[in-house]
Design an enzyme around this catalytic site. Structure first.
Site, PDB file in Angstrom:
ATOM      1  N   ASP A  88      -2.691  -8.971  10.015  1.00  0.00           N
ATOM      2  CA  ASP A  88      -1.709  -9.804   9.887  1.00  0.00           C
ATOM      3  C   ASP A  88      -0.585  -9.168  10.789  1.00  0.00           C
ATOM      4  OD1 ASP A  88      -3.552 -10.877   8.511  1.00  0.00           O
ATOM      5  OD2 ASP A  88      -1.929 -11.680   6.901  1.00  0.00           O
ATOM      6  N   HIS A 141     -13.629   0.512  10.017  1.00  0.00           N
ATOM      7  CA  HIS A 141     -12.952   1.391   8.920  1.00  0.00           C
ATOM      8  C   HIS A 141     -11.600   1.442   8.980  1.00  0.00           C
ATOM      9  CE1 HIS A 141     -12.800   4.301   5.378  1.00  0.00           C
ATOM     10  NE2 HIS A 141     -12.192   5.152   6.151  1.00  0.00           N
ATOM     11  N   GLY A 168       0.779  -1.220   0.010  1.00  0.00           N
ATOM     12  CA  GLY A 168       0.205  -0.137   0.010  1.00  0.00           C
ATOM     13  C   GLY A 168       0.900   1.020  -0.113  1.00  0.00           C
ATOM     14  N   VAL A 169       0.556   2.331   0.287  1.00  0.00           N
ATOM     15  CA  VAL A 169       1.280   3.656   0.347  1.00  0.00           C
ATOM     16  C   VAL A 169       2.375   3.618   1.252  1.00  0.00           C
ATOM     17  CG1 VAL A 169      -0.372   4.839   1.978  1.00  0.00           C
ATOM     18  CG2 VAL A 169       0.958   6.295   0.771  1.00  0.00           C
ATOM     19  N   LEU A 224      -3.691   8.328   4.112  1.00  0.00           N
ATOM     20  CA  LEU A 224      -2.672   8.322   3.111  1.00  0.00           C
ATOM     21  C   LEU A 224      -1.388   9.158   3.339  1.00  0.00           C
ATOM     22  CD1 LEU A 224      -5.392   8.607   0.085  1.00  0.00           C
ATOM     23  CD2 LEU A 224      -4.310   6.736   0.957  1.00  0.00           C
ATOM     24  N   GLU A 246     -14.052  17.874   4.516  1.00  0.00           N
ATOM     25  CA  GLU A 246     -14.517  16.744   5.239  1.00  0.00           C
ATOM     26  C   GLU A 246     -14.867  17.068   6.628  1.00  0.00           C
ATOM     27  OE1 GLU A 246     -12.133  13.183   4.455  1.00  0.00           O
ATOM     28  OE2 GLU A 246     -12.624  12.937   2.440  1.00  0.00           O
ATOM     29  N   THR A 285      -5.216   1.141   0.684  1.00  0.00           N
ATOM     30  CA  THR A 285      -4.765   2.495  -0.119  1.00  0.00           C
ATOM     31  C   THR A 285      -5.790   2.391  -1.507  1.00  0.00           C
ATOM     32  OG1 THR A 285      -2.712   2.131   0.890  1.00  0.00           O
ATOM     33  CG2 THR A 285      -2.916   3.687  -1.227  1.00  0.00           C
ATOM     34  N   ALA A 333      -9.123   4.015  -1.125  1.00  0.00           N
ATOM     35  CA  ALA A 333      -9.465   5.448  -0.799  1.00  0.00           C
ATOM     36  C   ALA A 333      -9.814   6.410  -1.537  1.00  0.00           C
ATOM     37  CB  ALA A 333      -7.849   6.014  -0.221  1.00  0.00           C
ATOM     38  N   GLN A 334     -10.985   6.744  -1.128  1.00  0.00           N
ATOM     39  CA  GLN A 334     -11.725   7.687  -1.832  1.00  0.00           C
ATOM     40  C   GLN A 334     -11.582   9.285  -1.632  1.00  0.00           C
ATOM     41  OE1 GLN A 334     -16.089   6.587  -1.234  1.00  0.00           O
ATOM     42  NE2 GLN A 334     -15.989   4.540  -2.203  1.00  0.00           N
ATOM     43  N   GLY A 335     -12.165   9.726  -0.477  1.00  0.00           N
ATOM     44  CA  GLY A 335     -12.219  11.296  -0.332  1.00  0.00           C
ATOM     45  C   GLY A 335     -11.082  11.801  -0.584  1.00  0.00           C
ATOM     46  N   HIS A 388     -16.744   3.845  10.235  1.00  0.00           N
ATOM     47  CA  HIS A 388     -17.242   5.044   9.133  1.00  0.00           C
ATOM     48  C   HIS A 388     -18.659   5.004   9.154  1.00  0.00           C
ATOM     49  CE1 HIS A 388     -17.638   7.624   5.551  1.00  0.00           C
ATOM     50  NE2 HIS A 388     -16.094   7.504   5.432  1.00  0.00           N
TER      51      HIS A 388
HETATM   52  P1  FAD Z   1      -2.599  -0.815   2.972  1.00  0.00           P
HETATM   53  O1  FAD Z   1      -2.916   0.032   2.001  1.00  0.00           O
HETATM   54  O2  FAD Z   1      -3.965  -1.517   3.562  1.00  0.00           O
HETATM   55  O3  FAD Z   1      -1.767  -1.978   2.451  1.00  0.00           O
HETATM   56  C1  FAD Z   1      -1.494  -3.027   3.181  1.00  0.00           C
HETATM   57  C2  FAD Z   1      -0.550  -4.048   2.370  1.00  0.00           C
HETATM   58  O4  FAD Z   1      -0.222  -5.045   3.201  1.00  0.00           O
HETATM   59  C3  FAD Z   1      -1.386  -4.563   1.208  1.00  0.00           C
HETATM   60  O5  FAD Z   1      -0.526  -4.802   0.194  1.00  0.00           O
HETATM   61  C4  FAD Z   1      -1.707  -6.015   1.779  1.00  0.00           C
HETATM   62  O6  FAD Z   1      -2.034  -7.175   0.566  1.00  0.00           O
HETATM   63  C5  FAD Z   1      -0.446  -6.325   2.471  1.00  0.00           C
HETATM   64  N1  FAD Z   1      -0.578  -7.369   3.623  1.00  0.00           N
HETATM   65  C6  FAD Z   1      -1.363  -7.720   4.457  1.00  0.00           C
HETATM   66  N2  FAD Z   1      -1.324  -8.653   5.305  1.00  0.00           N
HETATM   67  C7  FAD Z   1      -0.066  -9.180   4.726  1.00  0.00           C
HETATM   68  C8  FAD Z   1       0.582 -10.426   4.621  1.00  0.00           C
HETATM   69  N3  FAD Z   1       0.353 -11.177   5.766  1.00  0.00           N
HETATM   70  N4  FAD Z   1       1.560 -10.643   4.030  1.00  0.00           N
HETATM   71  C9  FAD Z   1       2.000  -9.842   2.945  1.00  0.00           C
HETATM   72  N5  FAD Z   1       1.262  -8.745   2.615  1.00  0.00           N
HETATM   73  C10 FAD Z   1       0.397  -8.301   3.480  1.00  0.00           C
HETATM   74  N6  FAD Z   1      -7.313   7.401   3.806  1.00  0.00           N
HETATM   75  C11 FAD Z   1      -7.351   8.829   3.661  1.00  0.00           C
HETATM   76  O7  FAD Z   1      -6.376   9.422   4.124  1.00  0.00           O
HETATM   77  N7  FAD Z   1      -8.066   9.246   2.568  1.00  0.00           N
HETATM   78  C12 FAD Z   1      -9.098   8.522   2.160  1.00  0.00           C
HETATM   79  O8  FAD Z   1      -9.744   9.186   1.324  1.00  0.00           O
HETATM   80  C13 FAD Z   1      -9.564   7.270   2.610  1.00  0.00           C
HETATM   81  N8  FAD Z   1     -10.501   6.776   2.078  1.00  0.00           N
HETATM   82  C14 FAD Z   1     -10.455   5.255   2.498  1.00  0.00           C
HETATM   83  C15 FAD Z   1     -11.557   4.441   1.799  1.00  0.00           C
HETATM   84  C16 FAD Z   1     -11.739   3.011   2.256  1.00  0.00           C
HETATM   85  C17 FAD Z   1     -12.922   2.238   1.410  1.00  0.00           C
HETATM   86  C18 FAD Z   1     -10.675   2.419   3.218  1.00  0.00           C
HETATM   87  C19 FAD Z   1     -10.875   1.077   3.205  1.00  0.00           C
HETATM   88  C20 FAD Z   1      -9.692   3.221   3.627  1.00  0.00           C
HETATM   89  C21 FAD Z   1      -9.776   4.613   3.238  1.00  0.00           C
HETATM   90  N9  FAD Z   1      -8.647   5.373   3.857  1.00  0.00           N
HETATM   91  C22 FAD Z   1      -8.368   6.719   3.599  1.00  0.00           C
HETATM   92  C23 FAD Z   1      -7.734   4.774   4.967  1.00  0.00           C
HETATM   93  C24 FAD Z   1      -6.494   4.502   4.104  1.00  0.00           C
HETATM   94  O9  FAD Z   1      -6.715   3.980   2.660  1.00  0.00           O
HETATM   95  C25 FAD Z   1      -5.557   3.537   4.856  1.00  0.00           C
HETATM   96  O10 FAD Z   1      -5.428   3.806   6.044  1.00  0.00           O
HETATM   97  C26 FAD Z   1      -4.221   3.625   4.207  1.00  0.00           C
HETATM   98  O11 FAD Z   1      -4.189   3.503   2.651  1.00  0.00           O
HETATM   99  C27 FAD Z   1      -3.208   2.442   4.736  1.00  0.00           C
HETATM  100  O12 FAD Z   1      -2.216   2.389   3.905  1.00  0.00           O
HETATM  101  P2  FAD Z   1      -1.060   1.194   4.364  1.00  0.00           P
HETATM  102  O13 FAD Z   1       0.021   1.108   3.303  1.00  0.00           O
HETATM  103  O14 FAD Z   1      -0.780   1.178   5.932  1.00  0.00           O
HETATM  104  O15 FAD Z   1      -1.870  -0.119   4.230  1.00  0.00           O
HETATM  105  C1  SIN Z   2     -13.714   8.774   2.941  1.00  0.00           C
HETATM  106  O1  SIN Z   2     -13.674   9.133   1.721  1.00  0.00           O
HETATM  107  O2  SIN Z   2     -14.685   8.950   3.460  1.00  0.00           O
HETATM  108  C2  SIN Z   2     -12.574   8.126   3.823  1.00  0.00           C
HETATM  109  C3  SIN Z   2     -11.842   9.102   4.013  1.00  0.00           C
HETATM  110  C4  SIN Z   2     -10.875   8.570   5.237  1.00  0.00           C
HETATM  111  O3  SIN Z   2     -11.196   7.597   5.548  1.00  0.00           O
HETATM  112  O4  SIN Z   2     -10.002   9.115   5.658  1.00  0.00           O
END
Ligand code: FAD
Ligand code: SIN
Length: 527
Positions: A209, A337, A13-14, A378, A113, A43, A46-48, A230
């Site tokens: 995990d 969420h 992810g990000v 993000l 927001e 990631t 992510a919408q907003g 959410h």
């Molecule tokens: P993630 O993006 O969840 O990445 C985790 C990675 O780890 C994935 O690639 C997954 O496959 C991998 N992984 C997990 N377990 C294992 C394992 N055991 N072995 C190997 N790989 C593994 N935030 C905002 O700031 N703005 C928004 O608009 C927003 N909208 C959202 C909308 C939705 C529907 C959701 C669900 C969340 C939203 N969020 C938003 C929150 C935000 O998207 C997340 O908090 C952020 O993207 C998390 O990034 P990350 O890299 O930590 O984890």
């Molecule tokens: C949303 O678009 O409502 C999600 C934004 C966030 O979780 O930060």
């Protein structure tokens, strides 16, 4: 079967992508293991948008202030200051790498927001900001020849030797057998654990995990009781809870009960733009009062052409369910969420276990406190992903390889891989979490949940099953311990916030729950 690299990043992810890019700058070999296809992550959905100080009427102090208020007294001010100030720098860098945010006549468009005092959320393709992050970061990481990304590689555990994390054990997607990889350091970027709950906006990979793996490796876990629900997930029977972005309320969406009455002003002066925990609890109260399973998000006062352009993905998804967002009120209810809690890290992504770093939603950096401000995550993934990468390189500069141990026998995979978590057991945990460790909690519900988890834990479980039920236990234990209500944690038997609870919960394997005044820690005190 075992091999050596320099740095191991888990997740794409990000946070995982940004830390990999940072690590690669040092010329080191970077092995990225990710559970599904490279783009599958929270990631991606992510919408907003992303909150960032870039508009003329905004500044870092305002963003900092809004984040601290949302965090309900539990943010670490230094972490928040780092987020908002470095966030602007990293977003500019991301734009430089080709990320396309929505613009009008060349100028960035800022949306509103909840709980933001300014319009400071920038977005991409209307409501597909995360997908644009992933596209741009994968493209940028692809230019680094030292990054080797393996999709469909499920990591199951961390390897710790003499108190230092030296590698991970994962399931090789081609060989279909457990393998080990060793290196200078491991960065966990495995995201959150929305899937612990029956109803969630998170995709199936979000099973937490990394949190469980870190806990079993001896890392401190912080603030696990704080889960964000959410308010507005589309509630169609038997369909996944698709998110209807907060930005829809930011653009003027109204919440109504089954009688068509607007109800949020009865609960909070900020109405639909009150903080998420308040809107979620108000919706639950209204559903109970009116005897329904959902309320309605009404966008019908807004122009249809504007809505189609501003929320193309939401428009299209709702259409597939037979709903026209410009004409039909949309059935919504809250869903899990975001996890505010996670692996305790300092401002450089260091966990309390040497050699183990973490970034993104899997962590507790002190940025979000008891409740995350919308669209701050993000940004967190970018800032702290880059920082964790930098720290891992600098901290390990004096380590000499080879990293592959000579005596590999003691790192053999765990003996019994039988009894995979059956769908039925996983469903049971998710239902218990939803009903007893959810938006509203009390002593009796939490004790009953813990009893059920103890019973499940006593069975013969595979590693991934053990991880899942352990995580559920950590959340319920912290929720039972915290006898107050704050941010994302609401106890009906302790409905008020109290100053004497203004500290973080800390859980370490084999010890009773403890506390910390702040997340950051002196690394010389690491275990
Ligand atoms: P993630 O993006 O969840 O990445 C985790 C990675 O780890 C994935 O690639 C997954 O496959 C991998 N992984 C997990 N377990 C294992 C394992 N055991 N072995 C190997 N790989 C593994 N935030 C905002 O700031 N703005 C928004 O608009 C927003 N909208 C959202 C909308 C939705 C529907 C959701 C669900 C969340 C939203 N969020 C938003 C929150 C935000 O998207 C997340 O908090 C952020 O993207 C998390 O990034 P990350 O890299 O930590 O984890
Ligand atoms: C949303 O678009 O409502 C999600 C934004 C966030 O979780 O930060």
């Amino acid at each position: 079967m075992s091999f050596e690299t320099d740095f191991i990043v888990i997740g794409s992810g990000v946070a995982g992508l940004r830390s990999s890019i940072e690590l690669a700058k040092s010329g080191a070999r970077v092995t990225v293991l990710t559970k599904d296809k490279a783009s599958e992550s929270n990631t991606e959905y992510a919408q907003g948008g992303v909150a960032v100080v870039l508009s003329d009427d905004d500044n870092a102090e305002l963003h900092e202030g809004d984040t601290l208020i949302a965090g309900a007294g539990l943010c670490d001010p230094s972490a928040v200051a780092t987020l908002v100030t470095e966030g602007t720098v990293f977003i500019k860098q991301l734009i430089g790498w080709g990320t396309r945010f929505d613009r009008d006549s060349g100028k960035l468009i800022f949306t509103q927001e909840a709980a933001h005092s300014r319009r400071r959320i920038i977005h991409a393709n209307g409501d597909s900001t995360g997908a644009e992050f992933v596209r741009a970061l994968i493209a940028r990481a692809g230019r680094e020849r030292s990054i080797d990304l393996t999709p469909f590689a499920n990591t199951e555990s961390l390897i710790v030797r003499d108190g230092r994390c030296v590698g991970v054990r994962f399931l090789d997607p081609i060989l279909r057998t457990p393998r080990e990889v060793f290196g200078r350091a491991v960065i966990l970027c495995t995201g959150g654990a929305g899937q612990l709950y029956q109803h969630t906006t998170n995709p199936s990979v979000a099973t937490g995990d990394g949190m469980a793996m870190a806990y079993f490796a001896g890392a401190e876990m912080a603030d696990m009781e704080f889960v964000q629900f959410h308010p507005t997930a589309l509630n169609i029977p038997n369909a996944p809870r698709f998110l209807l972005s907060e930005a829809m309320r930011g653009e003027g969406g109204i919440l109504r009960n089954k009688f068509g009455e607007r109800f949020m002003p009865n609960y909070d002066d900020r109405a639909e733009l009150a903080p998420r925990d308040i809107v979620s609890r108000s919706i639950v109260a209204e559903m109970r009062r009116t005897g329904t399973r959902n309320v309605l998000l009404d966008m019908t006062a807004l122009d249809g052409g504007f809505l189609r352009h501003r929320f193309p993905k939401i428009y299209e998804t709702c259409r597939l369910y037979g709903l026209d967002i410009s004409n039909d009120p949309l059935p919504v209810s809250p869903a899990s969420h975001y996890c505010m809690g996670g692996i305790r890290t300092d401002l450089w992504g260091r966990s309390t276990v040497p050699g183990l770093y973490a970034a993104g939603e899997v962590t507790c950096t002190g940025v979000h406190g008891a409740n995350r401000l919308a669209s701050n995550s993000l940004l967190e993934g970018l800032v702290f992903g880059a920082r964790a990468g930098r720290a891992a390189v600098e901290d390990s500069a004096s380590l000499k390889g080879p990293f592959l141990p000579r005596d590999l026998s003691s790192d053999a995979p765990p003996s019994d891989q039988t009894a995979a978590l059956s769908t039925a057991v996983r469903k049971r945990i998710k239902r218990v979490m939803w009903e007893r460790v959810g938006i509203l909690r009390d002593r009796a519900s939490l004790e009953r949940a813990l009893k059920e988890f103890a019973q499940i834990s006593s069975g013969n479980l595979s590693t991934s099953s053990r991880n899942f039920v352990t995580l559920a236990t950590l959340v319920a234990t912290a929720a039972l311990w915290r006898e107050e209500s704050r941010g994302g944690h609401y106890r009906t038997d302790f409905p008020d916030q109290h100053d004497e609870w203004r500290h973080h919960s800390i859980q370490v394997i084999g010890k009773p729950i403890g506390t910390a005044e702040k997340m950051d820690f002196d690394i010389s005190s690491r275990v």
